[in-house]
Design an enzyme around this catalytic site. Structure first.
Site, short mmCIF file in Angstrom:
data_model
loop_
_atom_site.label_atom_id
_atom_site.label_comp_id
_atom_site.label_asym_id
_atom_site.label_seq_id
_atom_site.Cartn_x
_atom_site.Cartn_y
_atom_site.Cartn_z
N ARG A 37 0.82 -1.23 0.00
CA ARG A 37 0.00 0.00 0.00
C ARG A 37 0.85 1.26 0.00
O ARG A 37 0.49 2.26 0.64
CB ARG A 37 -0.95 0.04 1.21
CG ARG A 37 -2.08 -0.94 1.13
CD ARG A 37 -3.25 -0.38 0.31
NE ARG A 37 -4.21 -1.42 0.01
CZ ARG A 37 -5.27 -1.68 0.76
NH1 ARG A 37 -5.54 -0.95 1.82
NH2 ARG A 37 -6.09 -2.64 0.43
N ARG A 41 -3.81 6.21 0.72
CA ARG A 41 -4.42 7.44 1.23
C ARG A 41 -3.55 8.23 2.18
O ARG A 41 -3.87 9.37 2.51
CB ARG A 41 -5.75 7.10 1.91
CG ARG A 41 -6.85 6.84 0.89
CD ARG A 41 -8.08 6.28 1.56
NE ARG A 41 -7.80 4.93 2.05
CZ ARG A 41 -8.68 4.16 2.67
NH1 ARG A 41 -9.89 4.62 2.90
NH2 ARG A 41 -8.37 2.95 3.07
N ARG A 50 -7.59 10.76 -6.19
CA ARG A 50 -8.73 9.85 -6.04
C ARG A 50 -10.03 10.58 -5.73
O ARG A 50 -11.10 10.00 -5.88
CB ARG A 50 -8.44 8.85 -4.91
CG ARG A 50 -7.40 7.79 -5.22
CD ARG A 50 -8.00 6.49 -5.75
NE ARG A 50 -9.08 5.99 -4.92
CZ ARG A 50 -10.37 6.08 -5.18
NH1 ARG A 50 -10.77 6.65 -6.29
NH2 ARG A 50 -11.28 5.60 -4.35
N ASP A 86 -6.46 -3.67 -7.50
CA ASP A 86 -7.02 -4.29 -6.30
C ASP A 86 -7.21 -5.78 -6.53
O ASP A 86 -7.38 -6.22 -7.68
CB ASP A 86 -8.37 -3.66 -5.93
CG ASP A 86 -8.72 -3.95 -4.47
OD1 ASP A 86 -8.19 -3.26 -3.59
OD2 ASP A 86 -9.46 -4.91 -4.22
N TYR A 164 -14.07 -13.33 0.32
CA TYR A 164 -14.77 -12.08 -0.02
C TYR A 164 -16.06 -12.36 -0.79
O TYR A 164 -17.08 -11.72 -0.55
CB TYR A 164 -13.89 -11.17 -0.88
CG TYR A 164 -13.06 -10.21 -0.06
CD1 TYR A 164 -13.66 -9.22 0.71
CD2 TYR A 164 -11.67 -10.29 -0.05
CE1 TYR A 164 -12.91 -8.34 1.47
CE2 TYR A 164 -10.91 -9.41 0.70
CZ TYR A 164 -11.53 -8.44 1.45
OH TYR A 164 -10.79 -7.57 2.20
O1 CP3 Z 1 0.11 -1.98 -2.40
C1 CP3 Z 1 -0.17 -1.11 -3.25
O2 CP3 Z 1 0.21 0.08 -3.13
C2 CP3 Z 1 -0.87 -1.53 -4.51
C3 CP3 Z 1 -2.29 -1.40 -4.52
C4 CP3 Z 1 -3.18 -2.33 -3.75
C5 CP3 Z 1 -4.48 -1.92 -3.35
N1 CP3 Z 1 -5.12 -3.01 -2.83
C6 CP3 Z 1 -5.03 -0.56 -3.51
C7 CP3 Z 1 -6.13 -0.15 -2.65
C8 CP3 Z 1 -3.05 -3.67 -3.39
C9 CP3 Z 1 -1.84 -4.57 -3.52
C10 CP3 Z 1 -4.29 -4.09 -2.83
C11 CP3 Z 1 -4.55 -5.48 -2.40
C12 CP3 Z 1 -5.73 -5.75 -1.59
N2 CP3 Z 1 -6.99 -5.25 -1.73
C13 CP3 Z 1 -5.76 -6.70 -0.56
C14 CP3 Z 1 -4.59 -7.57 -0.15
C15 CP3 Z 1 -3.69 -6.90 0.78
C16 CP3 Z 1 -4.23 -6.76 2.16
O3 CP3 Z 1 -4.56 -5.62 2.54
O4 CP3 Z 1 -4.34 -7.79 2.85
C17 CP3 Z 1 -7.06 -6.73 -0.04
C18 CP3 Z 1 -7.53 -7.59 1.11
C19 CP3 Z 1 -7.84 -5.81 -0.81
C20 CP3 Z 1 -9.31 -5.53 -0.69
C21 CP3 Z 1 -9.49 -4.12 -0.32
N3 CP3 Z 1 -9.37 -3.07 -1.21
C22 CP3 Z 1 -9.70 -3.58 0.97
C23 CP3 Z 1 -9.90 -4.40 2.23
C24 CP3 Z 1 -9.70 -2.19 0.84
C25 CP3 Z 1 -9.73 -1.19 1.96
C26 CP3 Z 1 -10.97 -0.48 2.14
C27 CP3 Z 1 -10.72 0.74 3.00
O5 CP3 Z 1 -11.53 1.65 2.86
O6 CP3 Z 1 -9.71 0.80 3.72
C28 CP3 Z 1 -9.50 -1.89 -0.53
C29 CP3 Z 1 -9.43 -0.55 -1.13
C30 CP3 Z 1 -8.10 -0.12 -1.59
N4 CP3 Z 1 -7.28 -0.85 -2.40
C31 CP3 Z 1 -7.47 1.13 -1.30
C32 CP3 Z 1 -6.24 1.11 -1.97
C33 CP3 Z 1 -5.22 2.20 -2.01
C34 CP3 Z 1 -8.07 2.26 -0.46
C35 CP3 Z 1 -9.32 2.84 -1.03
C36 CP3 Z 1 -9.18 4.06 -1.90
O7 CP3 Z 1 -8.13 4.36 -2.46
O8 CP3 Z 1 -10.19 4.75 -2.07
#
Ligand code: CP3
Length: 368
Positions: A37, A41, A50, A86, A164
């Protein structure tokens, strides 16, 4: 040298291959570092890009994904980049509706409830048609990176995606998905196989598009016990690595290092280190020295500072990093956090982490 299809576009020479060398267990001048990540954010420029845009619309825009991937590299000397996307784009490719609800996280309006619901999934997924936007983002980002650092592609692992698809969103117990494992084992394996088939093609497509390493996120290992892990997670993780590597070979493409990150799966460390992955990623619940012992030099290790340690002062972060790097040693080691950067993190703390890894590892390497 064999040529990946991306290279027909004459890419730039890789200027910093420290991450790739560490993944292969080769000698390095400093320990490479990146953060899960790292595009997120906690960065004001990320929030600005975003703002007001739908999350998955952003994922479908190669230009937006490229920009978000590059943002953290403009601030910090990370040794690798990871494509902005994602893990939930794979359930979407199988035909499921997934929304990202701001402040709540991912939501599936119609999750899978019973085995009959598997009929709602596309029986055959055209990965190029459904996920071609990710491949385009990867190719564009490779060009824009100009060889600065390698680009990592990724996927969710079958069990994490299955959970999921059944839970319909985040969960603490994962009891709806685990109910399937105990009550519908056959249907569970069917779904896991179906996901595995799509994931293999998806990872292969990412390499063809220009990904130079791959990470598989098994984020929901912690809710499984060792026996369930061995039956419902590990065989699919192994199958993915073996099939991706075989298919790369068959297509005349170079092998790329693969990282398996099974969060909270410390009980499976020995098995994970014998699963055809070059690198095993670790969360912070594992002691570095014991991880080295248990994996017996078979793999490189990645991780594992507690993301909350970034709330500490710069000086304290530096001490924690020093202990971590000494524990893992400088060979076959990629520094990272044990999970993603939290959204309320001060970017300066991420900078302090990166700097501490480079400084302490250089000092250790010069001493030897
Ligand atoms: O690592 C990176 O910088 C690359 C981008 C990346 C994202 N998601 C961007 C993202 C990666 C590698 C992921 C993987 C991902 N997504 C996982 C596996 C890693 C982990 O956290 O265990 C999982 C479980 C997800 C599913 C997911 N997507 C979740 C649980 C969330 C969070 C929701 C929240 O509001 O916190 C997301 C959203 C997400 N994916 C964000 C980002 C930067 C944040 C939301 C946004 O940008 O608006």
């Amino acid at each position: 040298m064999k040529v990946n299809s991306f290279h027909q576009g004459e890419p730039s020479e890789l200027k910093n291959d420290t991450f790739l060398r560490a993944a292969r267990g080769e000698e390095v001048e400093h320990v490479p570092v990146w953060c899960m990540r790292q595009a997120g954010r906690y960065l004001p420029e990320f929030r600005e890009s975003r703002a007001g845009k739908d999350f998955f619309e952003t994922c479908r825009s190669p230009e937006a994904c490229c920009e978000l991937t590059l943002q953290p590299l403009r601030r910090f000397p990370f040794d690798a980049s990871i494509i902005f996307s994602d893990i939930l784009v794979v359930p979407q490719a199988l035909g499921m509706d997934v929304q990202m609800s701001p402040g709540k996280g991912p939501v599936f309006p119609e999750p899978l409830k019973e085995p009959d619901d598997l009929q709602r999934l596309r029986p055959k997924v055209d990965v190029d048609a459904e996920l071609g936007y990710v491949f385009k983002a990867i190719t564009l980002t490779r060009h824009k990176l100009e060889g600065k650092v390698p680009l990592i592609g990724f996927t969710g692992a079958p069990w994490t995606l299955m959970s999921y698809m059944i839970e319909g969103g985040g969960s603490t117990t994962h009891s709806k998905a685990k109910r399937w494992l105990y009550r519908h084992p056959e249907a569970s394996h069917k779904l896991l196989r179906q996901l595995t088939d799509v994931i293999v093609e998806y990872l292969l497509g990412q390499v063809k598009a220009g990904a130079q390493a791959l990470q598989v996120f098994e984020s929901h290992t912690g809710c499984l016990g060792p026996a369930e892990f061995k039956e419902f997670s590990l065989p699919y993780l192994r199958d993915i690595a073996r099939r991706v590597k075989d298919k790369l070979k068959d297509s005349g493409l170079d092998n790329v290092p693969m990282i398996v990150f099974a969060k909270d799966g410390h009980y499976g460390l020995e098995e994970l280190s014998q699963s055809h992955y070059e690198v095993v990623g670790l969360d912070w619940t594992v002691d570095p020295r014991s991880a080295r012992e248990r994996t017996g030099g078979r793999v490189s290790l990645q991780g594992n500072m507690d993301p909350c340690a970034l709330y500490a002062t710069k000086e304290r972060i530096s001490e924690i990093v020093k202990t971590m790097v000494e524990g893992f040693g400088t060979r076959g080691y990629i520094a990272n956090l044990g999970h993603g950067v939290y959204p309320d993190m001060d970017p300066e703390s991420v900078g302090a982490f990166v700097e501490a890894v480079h400084t302490h590892s250089r000092q250790l390497l010069n001493r030897n």
